[in-house]
Design a protein around this motif. Structure first.
Motif, PDB file in Angstrom:
ATOM      1  N   GLY A 110       0.800  -1.214   0.000  1.00 55.75           N
ATOM      2  CA  GLY A 110       0.000   0.000   0.000  1.00 55.75           C
ATOM      3  C   GLY A 110       0.833   1.265   0.000  1.00 55.75           C
ATOM      4  O   GLY A 110       0.498   2.256  -0.663  1.00 55.75           O
ATOM      5  N   LEU A 111       1.938   1.244   0.742  1.00 58.27           N
ATOM      6  CA  LEU A 111       2.830   2.403   0.811  1.00 58.27           C
ATOM      7  C   LEU A 111       4.038   2.267  -0.116  1.00 58.27           C
ATOM      8  O   LEU A 111       4.892   3.155  -0.145  1.00 58.27           O
ATOM      9  N   ASP A 112       4.088   1.156  -0.843  1.00 60.67           N
ATOM     10  CA  ASP A 112       5.133   0.921  -1.842  1.00 60.67           C
ATOM     11  C   ASP A 112       6.532   1.049  -1.245  1.00 60.67           C
ATOM     12  O   ASP A 112       7.368   1.812  -1.742  1.00 60.67           O
ATOM     13  N   ARG A 113       6.789   0.301  -0.184  1.00 66.04           N
ATOM     14  CA  ARG A 113       8.097   0.324   0.469  1.00 66.04           C
ATOM     15  C   ARG A 113       8.836  -0.985   0.206  1.00 66.04           C
ATOM     16  O   ARG A 113       8.245  -2.013  -0.108  1.00 66.04           O
ATOM     17  N   ARG A 114      10.155  -0.915   0.365  1.00 65.50           N
ATOM     18  CA  ARG A 114      10.991  -2.078   0.091  1.00 65.50           C
ATOM     19  C   ARG A 114      11.300  -2.910   1.339  1.00 65.50           C
ATOM     20  O   ARG A 114      11.549  -4.109   1.254  1.00 65.50           O
ATOM     21  N   ARG A 115      11.301  -2.253   2.503  1.00 65.54           N
ATOM     22  CA  ARG A 115      11.707  -2.973   3.708  1.00 65.54           C
ATOM     23  C   ARG A 115      11.085  -2.338   4.947  1.00 65.54           C
ATOM     24  O   ARG A 115      11.013  -1.117   5.061  1.00 65.54           O
ATOM     25  N   ILE A 116      10.636  -3.194   5.866  1.00 65.56           N
ATOM     26  CA  ILE A 116      10.111  -2.752   7.161  1.00 65.56           C
ATOM     27  C   ILE A 116      11.200  -2.960   8.204  1.00 65.56           C
ATOM     28  O   ILE A 116      11.872  -3.994   8.214  1.00 65.56           O
ATOM     29  N   VAL A 117      11.343  -1.985   9.092  1.00 64.64           N
ATOM     30  CA  VAL A 117      12.226  -2.135  10.238  1.00 64.64           C
ATOM     31  C   VAL A 117      11.399  -2.025  11.516  1.00 64.64           C
ATOM     32  O   VAL A 117      10.485  -1.187  11.592  1.00 64.64           O
ATOM     33  N   VAL A 118      11.660  -2.900  12.467  1.00 71.49           N
ATOM     34  CA  VAL A 118      11.008  -2.840  13.776  1.00 71.49           C
ATOM     35  C   VAL A 118      12.090  -2.816  14.845  1.00 71.49           C
ATOM     36  O   VAL A 118      13.218  -3.292  14.634  1.00 71.49           O
ATOM     37  N   ASP A 119      11.743  -2.256  16.017  1.00 69.74           N
ATOM     38  CA  ASP A 119      12.740  -2.125  17.086  1.00 69.74           C
ATOM     39  C   ASP A 119      12.148  -2.476  18.446  1.00 69.74           C
ATOM     40  O   ASP A 119      12.141  -1.663  19.359  1.00 69.74           O
ATOM     41  N   PRO A 120      11.665  -3.727  18.607  1.00 72.20           N
ATOM     42  CA  PRO A 120      11.106  -4.111  19.911  1.00 72.20           C
ATOM     43  C   PRO A 120      12.173  -4.096  21.003  1.00 72.20           C
ATOM     44  O   PRO A 120      13.358  -4.313  20.735  1.00 72.20           O
ATOM     45  N   ASP A 121      11.733  -3.848  22.219  1.00 70.70           N
ATOM     46  CA  ASP A 121      12.606  -3.942  23.383  1.00 70.70           C
ATOM     47  C   ASP A 121      13.269  -5.316  23.376  1.00 70.70           C
ATOM     48  O   ASP A 121      12.615  -6.334  23.129  1.00 70.70           O
ATOM     49  N   GLU A 122      14.570  -5.349  23.621  1.00 74.37           N
ATOM     50  CA  GLU A 122      15.292  -6.635  23.548  1.00 74.37           C
ATOM     51  C   GLU A 122      14.767  -7.658  24.550  1.00 74.37           C
ATOM     52  O   GLU A 122      14.965  -8.862  24.392  1.00 74.37           O
ATOM     53  N   ARG A 123      14.069  -7.198  25.616  1.00 74.02           N
ATOM     54  CA  ARG A 123      13.522  -8.117  26.619  1.00 74.02           C
ATOM     55  C   ARG A 123      12.164  -8.672  26.206  1.00 74.02           C
ATOM     56  O   ARG A 123      11.655  -9.598  26.839  1.00 74.02           O
ATOM     57  N   ASN A 124      11.577  -8.100  25.153  1.00 72.44           N
ATOM     58  CA  ASN A 124      10.235  -8.496  24.733  1.00 72.44           C
ATOM     59  C   ASN A 124      10.322  -9.719  23.822  1.00 72.44           C
ATOM     60  O   ASN A 124      10.182  -9.629  22.599  1.00 72.44           O
ATOM     61  N   GLU A 125      10.560 -10.865  24.444  1.00 71.41           N
ATOM     62  CA  GLU A 125      10.794 -12.084  23.683  1.00 71.41           C
ATOM     63  C   GLU A 125       9.581 -12.493  22.851  1.00 71.41           C
ATOM     64  O   GLU A 125       9.723 -13.038  21.753  1.00 71.41           O
ATOM     65  N   LYS A 126       8.387 -12.234  23.367  1.00 70.34           N
ATOM     66  CA  LYS A 126       7.176 -12.604  22.617  1.00 70.34           C
ATOM     67  C   LYS A 126       7.082 -11.833  21.313  1.00 70.34           C
ATOM     68  O   LYS A 126       6.762 -12.399  20.263  1.00 70.34           O
ATOM     69  N   ALA A 127       7.343 -10.527  21.377  1.00 70.91           N
ATOM     70  CA  ALA A 127       7.262  -9.712  20.165  1.00 70.91           C
ATOM     71  C   ALA A 127       8.336 -10.124  19.169  1.00 70.91           C
ATOM     72  O   ALA A 127       8.074 -10.245  17.964  1.00 70.91           O
ATOM     73  N   ILE A 128       9.550 -10.363  19.653  1.00 75.36           N
ATOM     74  CA  ILE A 128      10.641 -10.756  18.762  1.00 75.36           C
ATOM     75  C   ILE A 128      10.321 -12.083  18.072  1.00 75.36           C
ATOM     76  O   ILE A 128      10.525 -12.242  16.871  1.00 75.36           O
ATOM     77  N   ALA A 129       9.776 -13.027  18.835  1.00 73.96           N
ATOM     78  CA  ALA A 129       9.406 -14.320  18.257  1.00 73.96           C
ATOM     79  C   ALA A 129       8.281 -14.169  17.244  1.00 73.96           C
ATOM     80  O   ALA A 129       8.271 -14.831  16.200  1.00 73.96           O
TER      81      ALA A 129
END
Length: 203
Positions: free
Chosen positions: A141-160
């Motif tokens: 929809g936004l015509d982008r090439r790559r998504i970047v995310v930056d979850p808290d390193e302790r947030n294991e659920k989000a990282i998984a």
């Protein structure tokens, strides 16, 4: 809250997810959506979102400020009229994350918060379905090439969860403190992760 509550807001993205329903992504209305968003960010599970302890009025003010920016945007996702998640997008070069990795042309940053499970408990495949709509909107929809995310390193659920969606884990970085009149963000140790468009939809 039903679809009638959204005041005729036009969806920026609509996607039918097999076995899940129709997901519509709407521009967030800071005033109209403050109650539902406040309910989500106030839960213990949302501690890493960084808004625990804020009042509904403060949550509204946060998103009213966000609405004044050209580089950051917030959206409410609804499935068949019911709110299911919060999506925030931002231009990485206008964010502190740009100090921690080399931004590429076509990058877009996202923050994601899913609605709580509710009375029915865990819903297999539910998170993946909402994520599919979010990533499709950001990349197609936004015509982008790559998504970047930056979850808290302790947030294991989000990282998984990101890993299950095809994100490649990057380094642990330290996002610097931001202390401005309109916004304060404490220093944060984050695990970067990236999702390229070709991973989702091919070349």
């Amino acid at each position: 809250m039903t679809v009638e509550s959204y005041g005729g807001r036009a969806a920026v993205h609509e996607q039918v997810v097999d076995g899940f329903g129709t997901v519509r992504i709407l521009p967030l209305d800071a005033k109209a959506d403050a109650e539902v968003v406040h309910g989500w960010v106030s839960e213990a599970r949302a501690g890493f979102w960084g808004m625990n302890g804020l009042t509904e009025e403060q949550v509204r003010e946060v998103y009213e400020h966000l609405d004044t920016l050209d580089t950051h945007h917030a959206y409410l996702a609804v499935r068949d009229g019911e709110p299911v998640g919060l999506l925030q997008t931002y231009e990485p070069e206008a964010d502190r994350v740009s100090e921690c990795y080399e931004v590429e042309p076509g990058d877009i940053g996202v923050h994601v918060l899913l609605a709580p499970a509710g009375e029915g408990g865990a819903r297999p495949g539910w998170s993946a379905s909402v994520f599919a709509a979010f990533t499709s909107y950001a990349l197609v929809g936004l015509d982008r090439r790559r998504i970047v995310v930056d979850p808290d390193e302790r947030n294991e659920k989000a990282i998984a969860r990101f890993a299950r969606q095809g994100f490649e884990c990057g380094p642990v970085v330290v996002l610097p403190e931001i202390d401005l009149p309109d916004v304060y963000l404490p220093e944060k140790r984050a695990r970067l992760a990236f999702l390229r468009r070709e991973t989702v939809i091919g070349q």
